[in-house]
Design a protein around this motif. Structure first.
Motif, PDB file in Angstrom:
ATOM      1  N   CYS A  48       3.800   3.405 -17.475  1.00  0.00           N
ATOM      2  CA  CYS A  48       2.787   4.818 -17.302  1.00  0.00           C
ATOM      3  C   CYS A  48       3.547   5.792 -18.128  1.00  0.00           C
ATOM      4  O   CYS A  48       4.702   5.982 -18.071  1.00  0.00           O
ATOM      5  CB  CYS A  48       2.483   5.134 -16.016  1.00  0.00           C
ATOM      6  N   VAL A  49       2.717   6.611 -18.926  1.00  0.00           N
ATOM      7  CA  VAL A  49       2.980   7.800 -19.641  1.00  0.00           C
ATOM      8  C   VAL A  49       2.673   8.957 -18.797  1.00  0.00           C
ATOM      9  O   VAL A  49       1.613   8.956 -17.909  1.00  0.00           O
ATOM     10  CB  VAL A  49       2.693   7.807 -20.930  1.00  0.00           C
ATOM     11  N   HIS A  50       3.449  10.308 -18.818  1.00  0.00           N
ATOM     12  CA  HIS A  50       3.031  11.270 -17.917  1.00  0.00           C
ATOM     13  C   HIS A  50       3.084  12.638 -18.993  1.00  0.00           C
ATOM     14  O   HIS A  50       3.578  12.642 -19.808  1.00  0.00           O
ATOM     15  CB  HIS A  50       4.191  11.463 -16.965  1.00  0.00           C
ATOM     16  N   GLU A  51       2.212  13.542 -18.569  1.00  0.00           N
ATOM     17  CA  GLU A  51       2.289  14.825 -19.331  1.00  0.00           C
ATOM     18  C   GLU A  51       2.839  15.952 -18.674  1.00  0.00           C
ATOM     19  O   GLU A  51       2.746  17.239 -19.191  1.00  0.00           O
ATOM     20  CB  GLU A  51       0.674  15.005 -19.674  1.00  0.00           C
ATOM     21  N   GLU A  52       3.204  15.817 -17.439  1.00  0.00           N
ATOM     22  CA  GLU A  52       3.813  17.017 -16.855  1.00  0.00           C
ATOM     23  C   GLU A  52       5.233  17.165 -17.515  1.00  0.00           C
ATOM     24  O   GLU A  52       6.167  16.267 -17.581  1.00  0.00           O
ATOM     25  CB  GLU A  52       4.052  16.861 -15.402  1.00  0.00           C
ATOM     26  N   THR A  53       5.402  18.330 -18.254  1.00  0.00           N
ATOM     27  CA  THR A  53       6.809  18.574 -18.756  1.00  0.00           C
ATOM     28  C   THR A  53       7.833  18.588 -17.757  1.00  0.00           C
ATOM     29  O   THR A  53       9.003  18.237 -18.013  1.00  0.00           O
ATOM     30  CB  THR A  53       6.660  19.726 -19.748  1.00  0.00           C
ATOM     31  N   SER A  54       7.584  18.885 -16.525  1.00  0.00           N
ATOM     32  CA  SER A  54       8.913  19.138 -15.718  1.00  0.00           C
ATOM     33  C   SER A  54       8.980  17.391 -14.777  1.00  0.00           C
ATOM     34  O   SER A  54       9.785  17.382 -14.163  1.00  0.00           O
ATOM     35  CB  SER A  54       8.275  19.789 -14.561  1.00  0.00           C
ATOM     36  N   ALA A  55       8.151  16.795 -15.507  1.00  0.00           N
ATOM     37  CA  ALA A  55       8.274  15.193 -14.680  1.00  0.00           C
ATOM     38  C   ALA A  55       9.691  14.694 -14.811  1.00  0.00           C
ATOM     39  O   ALA A  55      10.269  15.034 -15.965  1.00  0.00           O
ATOM     40  CB  ALA A  55       7.214  14.336 -15.147  1.00  0.00           C
ATOM     41  N   ALA A  56      10.176  14.023 -13.921  1.00  0.00           N
ATOM     42  CA  ALA A  56      11.587  13.454 -14.173  1.00  0.00           C
ATOM     43  C   ALA A  56      11.762  12.409 -15.506  1.00  0.00           C
ATOM     44  O   ALA A  56      12.673  12.117 -15.900  1.00  0.00           O
ATOM     45  CB  ALA A  56      11.891  12.684 -12.779  1.00  0.00           C
ATOM     46  N   TYR A  57      10.380  11.705 -15.725  1.00  0.00           N
ATOM     47  CA  TYR A  57      10.177  10.936 -16.645  1.00  0.00           C
ATOM     48  C   TYR A  57       9.027  11.008 -17.531  1.00  0.00           C
ATOM     49  O   TYR A  57       7.982  11.173 -16.878  1.00  0.00           O
ATOM     50  CB  TYR A  57      10.084   9.283 -16.326  1.00  0.00           C
ATOM     51  N   GLY A  58       9.074  11.122 -18.826  1.00  0.00           N
ATOM     52  CA  GLY A  58       7.696  11.214 -19.528  1.00  0.00           C
ATOM     53  C   GLY A  58       7.045   9.840 -19.772  1.00  0.00           C
ATOM     54  O   GLY A  58       5.860   9.658 -19.877  1.00  0.00           O
ATOM     55  N   TYR A  59       7.906   8.823 -19.640  1.00  0.00           N
ATOM     56  CA  TYR A  59       7.268   7.378 -19.565  1.00  0.00           C
ATOM     57  C   TYR A  59       8.389   6.500 -18.812  1.00  0.00           C
ATOM     58  O   TYR A  59       9.287   6.666 -18.642  1.00  0.00           O
ATOM     59  CB  TYR A  59       7.062   6.793 -20.917  1.00  0.00           C
ATOM     60  N   GLU A  60       7.858   5.476 -17.876  1.00  0.00           N
ATOM     61  CA  GLU A  60       8.500   4.875 -17.164  1.00  0.00           C
ATOM     62  C   GLU A  60       8.020   3.335 -16.926  1.00  0.00           C
ATOM     63  O   GLU A  60       6.788   3.226 -17.008  1.00  0.00           O
ATOM     64  CB  GLU A  60       8.805   5.467 -15.998  1.00  0.00           C
ATOM     65  N   MET A  61       8.595   2.583 -16.078  1.00  0.00           N
ATOM     66  CA  MET A  61       8.027   1.367 -15.738  1.00  0.00           C
ATOM     67  C   MET A  61       8.424   1.378 -14.036  1.00  0.00           C
ATOM     68  O   MET A  61       9.718   1.534 -13.738  1.00  0.00           O
ATOM     69  CB  MET A  61       8.598   0.222 -16.561  1.00  0.00           C
ATOM     70  N   HIS A  62       7.388   1.043 -13.431  1.00  0.00           N
ATOM     71  CA  HIS A  62       7.641   0.948 -12.039  1.00  0.00           C
ATOM     72  C   HIS A  62       6.893  -0.306 -11.402  1.00  0.00           C
ATOM     73  O   HIS A  62       6.058  -0.990 -11.974  1.00  0.00           O
ATOM     74  CB  HIS A  62       7.174   2.299 -11.481  1.00  0.00           C
ATOM     75  N   ASP A  63       7.579  -0.847 -10.148  1.00  0.00           N
ATOM     76  CA  ASP A  63       7.097  -1.787  -9.146  1.00  0.00           C
ATOM     77  C   ASP A  63       5.527  -1.384  -9.083  1.00  0.00           C
ATOM     78  O   ASP A  63       5.279  -0.405  -8.194  1.00  0.00           O
ATOM     79  CB  ASP A  63       7.928  -1.910  -8.292  1.00  0.00           C
ATOM     80  N   ALA A  64       4.772  -2.460  -9.365  1.00  0.00           N
ATOM     81  CA  ALA A  64       3.067  -1.982  -8.923  1.00  0.00           C
ATOM     82  C   ALA A  64       2.919  -2.006  -7.291  1.00  0.00           C
ATOM     83  O   ALA A  64       1.954  -1.240  -6.897  1.00  0.00           O
ATOM     84  CB  ALA A  64       2.321  -3.186  -9.530  1.00  0.00           C
ATOM     85  N   ALA A  65       3.777  -2.689  -6.594  1.00  0.00           N
ATOM     86  CA  ALA A  65       3.602  -2.762  -5.261  1.00  0.00           C
ATOM     87  C   ALA A  65       4.188  -1.663  -4.379  1.00  0.00           C
ATOM     88  O   ALA A  65       3.766  -1.282  -3.471  1.00  0.00           O
ATOM     89  CB  ALA A  65       4.240  -4.193  -4.621  1.00  0.00           C
ATOM     90  N   ARG A  90      11.464 -10.661 -12.621  1.00  0.00           N
ATOM     91  CA  ARG A  90      11.638  -9.963 -11.174  1.00  0.00           C
ATOM     92  C   ARG A  90      10.417 -10.303 -10.518  1.00  0.00           C
ATOM     93  O   ARG A  90       9.155 -10.566 -11.284  1.00  0.00           O
ATOM     94  CB  ARG A  90      12.014  -8.438 -11.174  1.00  0.00           C
ATOM     95  N   PRO A  91      10.152 -10.250  -9.196  1.00  0.00           N
ATOM     96  CA  PRO A  91       8.874 -10.807  -8.559  1.00  0.00           C
ATOM     97  C   PRO A  91       8.003  -9.647  -8.729  1.00  0.00           C
ATOM     98  O   PRO A  91       8.290  -8.460  -8.846  1.00  0.00           O
ATOM     99  CB  PRO A  91       9.217 -10.745  -6.891  1.00  0.00           C
ATOM    100  N   GLY A  92       6.658  -9.931  -8.453  1.00  0.00           N
ATOM    101  CA  GLY A  92       5.599  -9.193  -8.605  1.00  0.00           C
ATOM    102  C   GLY A  92       5.218  -8.680 -10.009  1.00  0.00           C
ATOM    103  O   GLY A  92       5.527  -8.986 -11.091  1.00  0.00           O
ATOM    104  N   LEU A  93       4.419  -7.559  -9.917  1.00  0.00           N
ATOM    105  CA  LEU A  93       3.693  -7.119 -11.043  1.00  0.00           C
ATOM    106  C   LEU A  93       4.366  -5.514 -11.482  1.00  0.00           C
ATOM    107  O   LEU A  93       4.923  -5.219 -10.337  1.00  0.00           O
ATOM    108  CB  LEU A  93       2.263  -6.843 -11.018  1.00  0.00           C
ATOM    109  N   GLU A  94       4.320  -5.131 -12.691  1.00  0.00           N
ATOM    110  CA  GLU A  94       4.878  -3.774 -12.919  1.00  0.00           C
ATOM    111  C   GLU A  94       3.600  -2.857 -13.801  1.00  0.00           C
ATOM    112  O   GLU A  94       2.790  -3.537 -14.494  1.00  0.00           O
ATOM    113  CB  GLU A  94       6.036  -3.975 -13.920  1.00  0.00           C
ATOM    114  N   VAL A  95       4.005  -1.827 -13.687  1.00  0.00           N
ATOM    115  CA  VAL A  95       3.276  -0.720 -14.429  1.00  0.00           C
ATOM    116  C   VAL A  95       3.961  -0.005 -15.508  1.00  0.00           C
ATOM    117  O   VAL A  95       5.009   0.618 -14.927  1.00  0.00           O
ATOM    118  CB  VAL A  95       2.566   0.126 -13.372  1.00  0.00           C
TER     119      VAL A  95
END
Length: 711
Positions: free
Chosen positions: A423-440, A416-421
């Motif tokens: 990331c892990v998260h510590e908020e227990t209410s977060a929709a994702y505890g870890y995810e990959m997202h579009d850097a742009a 896919r075009p571009g760069l990706e990130v």
């Protein structure tokens, strides 16, 4: 993807990056001597190399493949030089090197003396801890390291932060020892020491050291937070206005274990941002630190846990020149300030402030960050955890997933075009505890809801059977598209490193490197540095290296650890495994080089390239960079001029008093020398038969090496 990215960058200005020498490293191995060297990012991919051992050419034709070899006849007494050749013409020749006896080099450092605090107490906020009514004893170990060419000779110097044994997290109370920052040549010569003083607390979140050549003079400068009490590398106080050098802004009452007067914290008093000369450690210019502290409670608590969280990075905000960006806060209020260096002075570029919940970068920051041109406009953006700030200081996006402890940015999904990130998260209410997202854009590409605080996560290309980077946090290994590859953790959740010569990442954890097997879906230890020499990692349970980066030899990375039995020493480890892959030095890839600059910010994260190499490196396009001429080659910057004369004579002129001149032949043999030159000009004569020579000139301003061709 790499080709498309380079094409996009070609439309922008060329980034000014550091010039490097050949970086030749030789190591005695069982079957001879392993030798590797750099291909530079601004050199033709068609560059070939002649390699000499003791004056003997090792091959009848120049090497055109990977920049490493094993010399079966090499010994520890051998001397090697590498000559670059393009279209039959000699381009340059390296300085001679002799082999390391093992695959590590030990540097003897100047360990700071042990100390004792005033009456102290240490523990977690609001909870009874350990009391030290007579003061707490502490010692020092080498901690995070940075690199930069501070003297302009094309070789990296090492910037070492010394950590006292009583350093603290912001959520803890306790008085700490002072933080010291040293600079060393890679031969162990100490250049300077900066004492940050009593008003800079020791800990992973307080001191972020940014090393770069900000003003394009060929020498790297050092930028970091300082305060009254800081003493520069020349023994002078770093002060602004009428501030007093002996002022003490620490909270010193050992009975206070919470609140704004919590023992050991520094929540009042002046704060500076200081630019230091990289060669001498002299303080060049200080400004009031930004982002400003303002009211402690405005950051979200009463005891400085949030207001004293600092991040920093180097970024090419104009696409051509590096700027320094300082960050403050990430749990709630989040602020960034960018500075340029103009005429050896710090000049504010912009401020960004997010002080309202639910908007902008508020509450989206990590314990780390990343930098890259994610929107392909030629200028860098700052990926501040779950949000991004544009090159002009404007807000770009937020994922809304909140704070996290780890993140990775690269071309994680090359389809896919571009760069990706990732990331892990510590908020227990977060929709994702870890995810990959579009850097742009921040668009989440895939993720997993956990309902828990996810403390660690890695994305690296460890499985050659699957295209792109893999990602994991515990016992599930995912592909770059979120497909489950294995219900197994690949050994560690820590650093990645290039070590064994293939194009996949290895896993660096503590003092060992592991390797994932894509067939058996298991991992094994590739090398344990502790089996070679006493070794220790940094930062407690984080188990990170002092530094992991491509600082020598070919494109594989070095690992720096300190000696557990003698913390006055550090060891630089290099690979001795041959590779068939040819790639320019990673330090000339903009994303990687900036990652090495921010690697040791707060919770250390490993560097990544800005392009994908898992498919091979044969068709990679060179980076769109302009290397700054070496300072030692510019007489206006205190350099020397060396020229060939008839009669086998070599002339030398310098802008400073010449202390010594040494001339070697291209095979490393000593041809001539002169010491105690009374003046800034001299001549030497070399024996007949030697036309191409290396001239090493030592003046009162430094040591410089020139190649000269005699008529």
């Amino acid at each position: 993807m790499a080709v498309l990215l380079c094409m996009a960058l070609s439309l922008a200005g060329q980034r000014k990056m550091e010039s490097l020498d050949r970086g030749v490293v030789a190591v005695k191995v069982t079957n001879g001597v392993f030798l590797s060297w750099r291909l530079l990012g601004d050199e033709s991919m068609d560059m070939q190399f002649n390699v000499y051992r003791n004056g003997q050419l090792l091959s009848g034709s120049p090497f055109s493949g990977a920049t490493n070899l094993v010399d079966a006849s090499g010994t520890t007494l051998s001397s090697y030089t590498v000559e670059a050749v393009l279209e039959g013409q000699i381009q340059n020749i390296s300085q001679p090197v002799t082999p390391w006896a093992s695959q590590y080099k030990t540097l003897q450092l100047n360990r700071p003396a042990a100390g004792v605090t005033p009456p102290n107490a240490s523990g977690n906020v609001g909870k009874a801890g350990t009391s030290y009514p007579d003061g707490q004893n502490y010692t020092y170990t080498p901690n995070d390291c940075m690199v930069g060419d501070v003297d302009g000779d094309g070789q990296y110097e090492l910037i070492v932060k010394w950590d006292p044994s009583n350093s603290h997290d912001n959520s803890q109370y306790g008085i700490t020892g002072n933080v010291y920052v040293d600079a060393y040549e890679l031969n162990g010569t100490q250049l300077w020491r900066i004492d940050l003083g009593r008003n800079i607390r020791a800990g992973a979140h307080y001191t972020q050291i940014m090393v770069a050549d900000y003003d394009g003079d060929g020498k790297a400068e050092v930028v970091m937070k300082t305060a009254p009490g800081t003493v520069d590398g020349q023994g002078k106080n770093v002060l602004m206005g009428s501030d007093a050098p002996n002022a003490d802004y620490r909270n010193l009452d050992p009975t206070k274990i919470s609140g704004s007067t919590m023992v050991g914290t520094v929540l009042t008093g002046p704060e500076y941002l200081t630019l230091f000369d990289g060669t001498t450690g002299a303080g060049l210019h200080s400004v009031a630190f930004a982002p400003v502290r303002s009211s402690i409670s405005s950051w979200g608590d009463s005891y400085g846990n949030r207001s004293e969280r600092y991040l920093a990075c180097v970024a090419y905000l104009d696409g051509v020149n590096p700027s320094v960006v300082m960050g403050r806060g990430y749990y709630a209020k989040t602020c960034l300030s960018a500075f340029d260096v103009v005429n050896k002075q710090l000049v504010k570029r912009w401020d960004y402030v997010a002080s309202s919940s639910g908007t902008g970068a508020y509450g989206q920051g990590n314990h780390n960050l990343s930098v890259a041109d994610v929107d392909a406009d030629g200028k860098d953006e700052i990926i501040y955890g779950a949000c991004a700030i544009n090159d002009n200081g404007a807000f770009m996006y937020r994922t809304g997933l909140g704070h996290g402890d780890a993140m990775h940015l690269s071309d994680l999904n090359p389809d896919r075009p571009g760069l990706e990130v990732f990331c892990v998260h510590e908020e227990t209410s977060a929709a994702y505890g870890y995810e990959m997202h579009d850097a742009a854009t921040g668009e989440v590409l895939w993720g997993v809801k956990t309902g828990t605080d996810v403390g660690r996560g890695v994305s690296a290309d460890i499985d050659g059977a699957h295209r792109g980077f893999e990602a994991w946090v515990n016992d599930v290994l995912y592909s770059c598209t979120g497909e489950v590859i294995a219900n197994a953790k690949p050994g560690s959740v820590n650093f990645r490193v290039y070590w064994d010569g293939d194009l996949q990442d290895e896993l660096l954890d503590g003092v060992a490197i592991g390797k994932w097997n894509s067939i058996s879906k298991t991992s094994s230890t590739l090398i344990n540095f502790g089996n070679l020499v006493s070794s220790a990692s940094c930062n407690s349970t984080k188990k990170t290296p002092c530094l992991s980066a491509d600082i020598l030899g070919d494109w594989r990375e070095e690992v720096i650890l300190y000696n557990a039995n003698d913390p006055s020493k550090i060891n630089i480890f290099t690979t001795v495994i041959p590779t068939d892959h040819r790639l320019f030095t990673l330090m000339h890839d903009p994303v990687y080089r900036l990652a090495v600059a921010w690697q040791n910010v707060a919770y250390n994260q490993p560097p990544h390239l800005g392009f994908y190499i898992g498919d091979g490196v044969d068709d990679l396009v060179a980076p769109n960079i302009e290397t700054i001429p070496l300072a030692v080659n510019n007489r206006q910057q205190g350099g020397v001029e060396v020229y060939g004369m008839r009669g086998q004579r070599i002339g030398i002129k310098a802008d400073a008093e010449i202390l010594e001149v040494v001339v070697h032949g291209i095979t490393g043999q000593l041809l001539a020398g002169q010491g105690a030159v009374s003046g800034d000009e001299t001549e030497l004569t070399v024996p007949l038969g030697h036309r191409l020579c290396l001239v090493k000139v030592t003046t009162r301003t430094g040591t410089q090496v020139r190649k000269v061709v005699l008529p």
